[in-house]
Design an enzyme around this catalytic site. Structure first.
Site, PDB file in Angstrom:
ATOM      1  N   LYS A 240      26.121  -3.650  -1.088  1.00  0.00           N
ATOM      2  CA  LYS A 240      27.577  -3.650  -1.349  1.00  0.00           C
ATOM      3  C   LYS A 240      28.315  -2.845  -0.289  1.00  0.00           C
ATOM      4  CE  LYS A 240      26.951  -3.690  -6.386  1.00  0.00           C
ATOM      5  NZ  LYS A 240      27.203  -2.907  -7.605  1.00  0.00           N
TER       6      LYS A 240
ATOM      7  N   ARG B 245      11.420   3.762   3.057  1.00  0.00           N
ATOM      8  CA  ARG B 245      11.108   2.831   4.163  1.00  0.00           C
ATOM      9  C   ARG B 245      12.355   2.017   4.447  1.00  0.00           C
ATOM     10  NH1 ARG B 245       5.876  -0.971   4.474  1.00  0.00           N
ATOM     11  NH2 ARG B 245       5.044   1.047   5.084  1.00  0.00           N
TER      12      ARG B 245
ATOM     13  N   HIS C 233       5.490   6.084  11.241  1.00  0.00           N
ATOM     14  CA  HIS C 233       4.912   5.939   9.900  1.00  0.00           C
ATOM     15  C   HIS C 233       3.963   7.136   9.736  1.00  0.00           C
ATOM     16  CE1 HIS C 233       3.501   4.305   6.262  1.00  0.00           C
ATOM     17  NE2 HIS C 233       3.227   3.070   6.621  1.00  0.00           N
TER      18      HIS C 233
ATOM     19  N   ARG D 234       0.803  -1.227   0.000  1.00  0.00           N
ATOM     20  CA  ARG D 234       0.000   0.000   0.000  1.00  0.00           C
ATOM     21  C   ARG D 234       0.831   1.269   0.000  1.00  0.00           C
ATOM     22  NH1 ARG D 234      -3.085  -3.554   1.641  1.00  0.00           N
ATOM     23  NH2 ARG D 234      -1.243  -4.199   2.757  1.00  0.00           N
ATOM     24  N   THR D 235       1.770   1.353   0.936  1.00  0.00           N
ATOM     25  CA  THR D 235       2.492   2.622   1.085  1.00  0.00           C
ATOM     26  C   THR D 235       3.286   2.915  -0.183  1.00  0.00           C
ATOM     27  OG1 THR D 235       2.650   2.150   3.427  1.00  0.00           O
ATOM     28  CG2 THR D 235       4.060   3.897   2.605  1.00  0.00           C
TER      29      THR D 235
END
Ligand code: ASP
Length: 342
Positions: A86, A107, A135, A57-58
């Site tokens: 890396k 995120r 959030h 969703r986000t």
């Protein structure tokens, strides 16, 4: 606050007037989200969508929101496909990717990581979830949804009665929502969780300092009798040491239609940030609630697009230009609401 060019890292940035502004811009985005009009106001702009933790969703709604404003989206998902695997630092990644984008959504599994990234970014960064910490855009869309859903009570958030249920220890959505609720008055907040997954004390304190009454409970039917909103959450398995440990708590607080009918007031709204865990051992919101008109979870997810469009329009300072760059929709948009059999 001045939104133009700002990072959105925590809901602590907002005052009540800021929230009202975001919500009124979100309302104005509705014709675009519903495909009644198209706008090209962000034509040429690029969103860097960087998701180092699973997201549906986000990630997609941030991307859609940017596309709906006419902008382009470039995406990185997971560590494996990124140079972080890396050994690249957040600083270097931020320095580089901010050269490619006008705004970045990120995120990441570590608390504070998005803030650290923002320090090195040359463009605004929106926190799409940093570990168990925050959030912010979810809390905004949750509050926006609550306001819409309690319209029959005058739409006021003051005096609201809300039960937050489930994994309150690791759930970043309830952390951000609790922080945001400090801006409102005389709330009754019921925190329902297994003792081991209780809301961290700092958030309980924050709610109490704001003058709200806070009740702590582990009794699901008892705690949802007198609330306007039931906000259920998922056990945040990814924050536990093992699946087995998460299994200990899964399925402890289930809501289904029979429990709702027996215990809830008739207008109690059911929310969940999603994904709801629908596996039989969890099933925190049973599918038999799908026919319940007070199940707001999908309206809540839809609202995410509006709120995220509002954030982009405000951060990129085009709120007053959105309509000027609009035109009619060319295609037949066949969106139908599924039928609810009452
Ligand atoms: N989608 C929400 C989050 O990313 C809730 C969840 O995953 O349970 O925090």
């Amino acid at each position: 606050m001045n939104f133009a060019g700002a990072h959105i890292l925590s809901v602590d940035q907002f005052e009540r007037a800021d929230i009202e502004r975001i919500f009124s811009v979100a309302d104005a985005m509705e014709p675009y989200a519903l495909r009644q009009k198209v706008t090209r106001v962000l034509e040429g702009a690029i969103l860097g969508n960087m998701f180092f933790e699973p997201s549906t969703r986000t990630r997609v709604s941030f991307g859609c929101a940017f596309n709906l404003l006419g902008g382009e989206v470039r995406e990185t998902t997971g560590f494996k496909s990124s140079a972080i695997a890396k050994g690249e630092s957040l600083h270097d990644t931020a320095r580089v990717l901010s050269g490619y984008s006008d705004v970045i959504c990120m995120r990441h599994p570590d608390s504070g990581s998005v803030g650290e990234f923002a320090v090195a970014s040359r463009v605004p960064v929106i926190n799409g979830g940093d570990g168990a910490n925050e959030h912010p855009s979810q809390a905004l869309l949750d509050l926006y949804t609550i306001q819409k859903e309690v319209k029959d009570k005058g739409g006021s958030l003051d005096g609201l009665r809300i039960a937050m249920i489930g994994d309150l220890k690791f759930g970043r959505t309830v952390h951000s929502l609790s922080r945001l609720l400090r801006l409102y008055k005389n709330l009754h907040v019921v925190l329902v969780s297994p003792e081991e997954l209780a809301m961290p004390e700092k958030y309980v304190e924050l709610l109490r300092e704001a003058g709200h009454t806070v009740e702590i409970s582990s009794d699901l039917p008892g705690s949802i009798k007198h609330v306007d909103i039931v906000y259920s959450t998922r056990i945040q398995e990814e924050r536990f040491n093992s699946k087995e440990e998460a299994d200990l708590y899964r399925g402890k607080f289930r809501l289904n239609q029979a429990i709702y009918t027996k215990y809830c007031e008739p207008n109690t709204v059911i929310m969940h940030p999603l994904p709801r865990d629908s596996r039989s051992e969890a099933n925190e919101l049973d599918n038999d609630l799908n026919q319940n008109p007070k199940l707001a979870i999908f309206r809540q997810a839809d609202n995410g697009v509006l709120v995220r469009m509002a954030l982009f329009a405000m951060i990129l300072d085009v709120v007053d230009l959105v309509d000027r760059f609009s035109k009619p929709v060319n295609w037949y948009h066949a969106r139908r609401e599924p039928k609810i059999d009452l």
